[in-house]
Design an enzyme around this catalytic site. Sequence first.
Site, short mmCIF file in Angstrom:
data_model
loop_
_atom_site.label_atom_id
_atom_site.label_comp_id
_atom_site.label_asym_id
_atom_site.label_seq_id
_atom_site.Cartn_x
_atom_site.Cartn_y
_atom_site.Cartn_z
N MET A 244 0.84 -1.20 0.00
CA MET A 244 0.00 0.00 0.00
C MET A 244 0.87 1.25 0.00
O MET A 244 0.40 2.34 0.35
CB MET A 244 -0.94 -0.01 1.21
N HIS B 250 9.20 -3.57 3.23
CA HIS B 250 8.83 -3.76 1.82
C HIS B 250 10.08 -4.05 0.98
O HIS B 250 10.05 -4.89 0.07
CB HIS B 250 8.14 -2.51 1.26
P1 AMP Z 1 1.43 -2.85 3.56
O1 AMP Z 1 2.01 -1.86 2.60
O2 AMP Z 1 1.48 -2.40 4.99
O3 AMP Z 1 0.09 -3.37 3.15
O4 AMP Z 1 2.40 -4.09 3.54
C1 AMP Z 1 2.74 -4.71 2.32
C2 AMP Z 1 3.48 -5.97 2.62
O5 AMP Z 1 4.65 -5.68 3.38
C3 AMP Z 1 2.65 -6.95 3.47
O6 AMP Z 1 2.89 -8.27 3.01
C4 AMP Z 1 3.20 -6.75 4.85
O7 AMP Z 1 3.07 -7.89 5.68
C5 AMP Z 1 4.65 -6.48 4.53
N1 AMP Z 1 5.30 -5.80 5.65
C6 AMP Z 1 4.82 -4.71 6.31
N2 AMP Z 1 5.65 -4.40 7.34
C7 AMP Z 1 6.65 -5.30 7.32
C8 AMP Z 1 7.81 -5.53 8.12
N3 AMP Z 1 8.10 -4.75 9.16
N4 AMP Z 1 8.62 -6.57 7.82
C9 AMP Z 1 8.33 -7.37 6.75
N5 AMP Z 1 7.25 -7.22 5.97
C10 AMP Z 1 6.43 -6.20 6.23
#
Ligand code: AMP
Length: 279
Positions: free
Chosen positions: A28, A35
């Site tokens: 997102m 990411h």
């Molecule tokens: P988001 O942009 O928050 O929807 O996250 C996109 C992807 O990044 C999702 O698969 C999350 O689980 C992953 N993600 C978010 N935060 C972390 C983190 N601290 N470590 C690893 N992966 C993450």
Amino acid sequence: MTRVLRTRAHLRAALADVPRPVGLVPTMGWLHEGHRSLMRRARAHDGTTVVTIFVNPRQFGEPADLARYPRSEERDLAICAEEGADIVWAPPVEEVYPAGFDTTVSVGAIAHPLEGAARPGHFDGVATVVAILFALIGAEHAYFGQKDAQQVMVIRQMARDLALPTQVIACPTVREPDGLALSSRNVHLSPAERAGAPVLRRALLAARDAHASGERSGETLRDLMRTILASEPLAHVDYVSVADDGTLAELDRVDGPALLSLAVRFGTTRLIDNEPLGA
Ligand code: AMP
């Protein structure tokens, strides 16, 4: 060269003759080191890395939460280029949900406890958008963060049930040096809240250590986490869980693999984290 695309049609055309396998990293935006770690996994394992940047309105309960979700496309695109992403799909809402769109993908039992109970409709929104991404992109692999452990389980169930050929790969949580899991939402924490936020990690590690020392009572482990969280005055507990790692049902006794997880609010910012327990 990173290609930035906006429409379904351009994405499909660009994917027609790329090197396989294709690795997908759905995000997102407001990209951070977590990411980046997913993009690096894709680059290391796949012939083509596709990153999607889409703040999915369907997975937000409160309009205010969606409105204040941080966005900076310019910065995000620079990060994708630095990490060597081949394709970035950053569509407008109507390209993901065209006029007349009227389908919801609703996953069953695994989507009901924890985040599902705390955020009604959230996983319907997640499963629906990820089903669209899997169908459009047809990636061999998709990379998700273990930080959102239940999300990984929900998406695995969805992909299996709908016979989508994309393999879901969970990647380790990336943390700040003080243990706070990286999250786009961390930007909303005030300095005092930021200083208190590592209490999530401390609570999880205390329960993990107690389990390693032989504690098997689910309630004792939950109480231990609650006590540690209560030591931080700015932390307001949403839930604390010691659950079966297959079903996410709360455990009285921890006799096999389990998942410690918690959701805690600091002011208007809600943080989640988790820690798996081995057998
Ligand atoms: P988001 O942009 O928050 O929807 O996250 C996109 C992807 O990044 C999702 O698969 C999350 O689980 C992953 N993600 C978010 N935060 C972390 C983190 N601290 N470590 C690893 N992966 C993450």
